[in-house]
Every structure is written in C-alpha cells, then in structure tokens.
Design an enzyme around this catalytic site. Structure first.
Site, PDB file in Angstrom:
ATOM      1  N   GLU A 118      -9.734   7.347   3.516  1.00 58.42           N
ATOM      2  CA  GLU A 118      -9.169   7.682   4.880  1.00 58.42           C
ATOM      3  C   GLU A 118     -10.066   8.779   5.292  1.00 58.42           C
ATOM      4  O   GLU A 118      -9.495   9.946   4.877  1.00 58.42           O
ATOM      5  CB  GLU A 118      -8.621   7.063   5.487  1.00 58.42           C
ATOM      6  CG  GLU A 118      -7.569   8.247   7.217  1.00 58.42           C
ATOM      7  CD  GLU A 118      -6.741   7.596   7.978  1.00 58.42           C
ATOM      8  OE1 GLU A 118      -5.844   6.495   7.341  1.00 58.42           O
ATOM      9  OE2 GLU A 118      -6.128   7.233   8.898  1.00 58.42           O
ATOM     10  N   GLU A 170       0.866   5.805  -0.217  1.00 56.54           N
ATOM     11  CA  GLU A 170      -0.549   6.848   0.059  1.00 56.54           C
ATOM     12  C   GLU A 170      -0.275   7.936  -1.248  1.00 56.54           C
ATOM     13  O   GLU A 170       0.635   8.395  -1.500  1.00 56.54           O
ATOM     14  CB  GLU A 170       0.085   7.626   1.280  1.00 56.54           C
ATOM     15  CG  GLU A 170      -0.246   7.142   2.753  1.00 56.54           C
ATOM     16  CD  GLU A 170       0.156   7.542   3.659  1.00 56.54           C
ATOM     17  OE1 GLU A 170      -0.318   9.016   3.270  1.00 56.54           O
ATOM     18  OE2 GLU A 170       0.024   6.900   5.078  1.00 56.54           O
ATOM     19  N   LYS A 198       1.294  -1.723  -0.209  1.00 56.18           N
ATOM     20  CA  LYS A 198       0.270   0.045   0.240  1.00 56.18           C
ATOM     21  C   LYS A 198       0.785   1.589   0.166  1.00 56.18           C
ATOM     22  O   LYS A 198       2.180   0.791   0.494  1.00 56.18           O
ATOM     23  CB  LYS A 198      -1.081   0.032   1.517  1.00 56.18           C
ATOM     24  CG  LYS A 198      -1.893   1.449   1.266  1.00 56.18           C
ATOM     25  CD  LYS A 198      -3.024   1.445   2.437  1.00 56.18           C
ATOM     26  CE  LYS A 198      -3.509   1.734   4.163  1.00 56.18           C
ATOM     27  NZ  LYS A 198      -1.695   2.637   3.972  1.00 56.18           N
TER      28      LYS A 198
HETATM   29  O1  KIV Z   1      -0.718   2.492   8.580  1.00 58.60           O
HETATM   30  C1  KIV Z   1      -2.711   1.734   9.294  1.00 58.60           C
HETATM   31  O2  KIV Z   1      -2.468   1.748  10.338  1.00 58.60           O
HETATM   32  C2  KIV Z   1      -3.127   2.751   7.754  1.00 58.60           C
HETATM   33  C3  KIV Z   1      -4.177   2.050   7.993  1.00 58.60           C
HETATM   34  C4  KIV Z   1      -4.904   3.613   9.685  1.00 58.60           C
HETATM   35  C5  KIV Z   1      -5.724   2.473   6.728  1.00 58.60           C
HETATM   36  O3  KIV Z   1      -3.270   3.169   6.937  1.00 58.60           O
END
Ligand code: KIV
Length: 262
Positions: free
Chosen positions: A180, A113, A111
């Site tokens: 988010e 951002e 993931k």
């Molecule tokens: O790092 C994390 O816990 C996150 C979530 C809040 C989606 O990115």
C-alpha cells in the site's frame, strides 16, 4: 468458488487479479456476478461503514459479521478477512480466536499488517491450514506511528526494510501480500524477489493485481481523492439525484401512483 490454486495459476499465466473491498451482502451479490476474483473484507469497514476516522476501533466480532454477510453474497469469490487492530498482538490463544471467527464466518484467508513481532503467529496460522496475506508499506493500523496516512518507502533504508519484510513474509508461508502506497520503483524491485501474489493499492503497476475500496472506486465521496484512486462512477451524485427525486415525488403526492398501490 475461486480458490488459491486458481489465483496462482492466473499469476503464473501473467493474468492480472482484481480485488475489491466489500463489507455487506447486497454489494457482495453484485461483485459475485463480476470479473473480480478476490474480495477483501477490510478493516477499512471501520471508516467506510461505521464512520470512524481510522481503522483502529473495529473488533474481530464485528469483522466476522461483515465476513459472514459478504460470504453469503459472494460465494464464488476468494474472500479474505482482515484481522483488526491488536487482534493479533495479544496471546496466541486470543489471536487464534480472531482467526477462527473470520474463517468460520466464511473467509478463505486472513490478512494482517506488518511483520515484526508477528513472525510466530503467522507461522502458527499458516501451519493451522489458513492462508495468510501480509500487508506492507502504508499499514493503516500504524497510522499513529506514521503521523498520518502517508506514502511509505521513500528512503533507501525504508525500501530495503520493506523488501526484507516481504522476504520474511514469504519465508513464513504467506501466499500473498498487499503493498500500500509505496513508490512504483520499489514495487518493481520487490516483485523480482518474491513468489507471493502481490496486490497493490497506490503501489504502481508491477504487482500481480490491484485492490481498491469499493466505495472509493464507486465515488461515494468526492472528498476523498488520493492520487492512486480511479473513480468508475459518481455514486454520490447518482444517489443524491435519486434521493431528491424521491423526496420531490413524495412531497408533491406523486408517489405512490395508482399502479404502485394495492
Ligand atoms: O482494510 C482495507 O480496506 C485494506 C485495503 C486498503 C488493502 O487493507
């Protein structure tokens, strides 16, 4: 092991997906026995596990250690490793080292951002056979730009931008996106325009699934109380009661008793 096809099958069948964050082996073992499908080894580990005030200080080698522990504990779940702050904003070579570290530690996806400036990297990761989950709205790695952890997408312009960003992520090949802290009305509009798996945290109910930080939903701390958080346990109080009962037994000479000795 849960795979990406199963996640899409659930989405298309209208079955909601449950995701939790996790950073350690012991908790992962319990999650592995649960109905939760997806485990995010989030960079929130910086705050939750390492006591930092933001997600910025953690590096990808530390993240890989967390991924490795979680992958050992939850082999049946779909594990996503979070690329930490700036790890995907350097050279392509360095970025791919971070992706490699997380994937070889046991993640099935990564993931990252935001979108702007990440386009060619996202394409490269996807073309390397690695599923990518995006993250829009309140992206905590940009906390200094936002001036705090604040709800995003409140103005018409910001809403249009987030919808456009989601479209770009999909075009680049992302399989999923975390939304988010954005208004529910924006989520409702956004999900109409995407075929990615949408996972929300403080983004309302229109998404395909929800994610919560495990320690938050277990109630490790009464101090953190955002509107979106539902606590399923009061772990803080349960732990405190157990720690105090143990200390009391030790001090009174009641622990160990005869049955607890060799
Ligand atoms: O790092 C994390 O816990 C996150 C979530 C809040 C989606 O990115």
């Amino acid at each position: 092991m849960t795979n990406i096809n199963q996640l899409f099958a659930q989405k298309h069948a209208g079955e909601k997906l449950a995701m939790l964050t996790c950073y350690d082996y012991s908790s992962a073992q319990i999650i592995n026995q649960s109905a939760v499908e997806m485990v995010l080894v989030g960079d929130s580990a910086a705050m939750v596990m390492h006591g930092e005030t933001s997600t910025l200080p953690i590096d990808y080698c530390t993240m890989a250690q967390h991924v490795k522990a979680v992958a050992k504990g939850a082999p049946d779940k779909f594990i996503i490793g979070d690329l930490p702050f700036l790890s995907y904003r350097k050279s392509l070579h360095e970025n791919m080292n971070a992706v490699e570290a997380l994937m070889k530690a046991g993640a099935q996806a990564v993931k990252l951002e935001g979108v702007s400036g990440n386009e060619s990297l996202i394409k490269h990761i996807v073309e390397s056979g690695v599923p990518v989950m995006g993250h829009l709205g309140l992206t905590p790695q940009s906390v200094n730009q936002f001036g705090g952890f604040k709800v995003q997408g409140k103005t018409a312009n910001a809403q249009q931008r987030i919808i456009k960003e989601a479209k770009t992520l999909e075009d680049l090949g992302c399989f999923s996106v975390v939304l988010e802290c954005i208004p529910d009305a924006l989520t409702q509009e956004l999900v109409k325009h995407t075929s990615m798996i949408t996972i929300g945290i403080g983004a309302g109910a229109a998404v395909d699934g929800q994610v919560l930080v495990m320690q938050d939903m277990l109630g490790y701390s009464s101090a953190f109380s955002p509107k979106f958080l539902r606590r399923y346990l009061n772990t803080e109080q349960l732990f405190l009661d157990a720690f105090n009962a143990y200390a009391k037994d030790v001090k009174a000479g009641h622990f160990p008793d005869q049955s607890e000795q060799y």
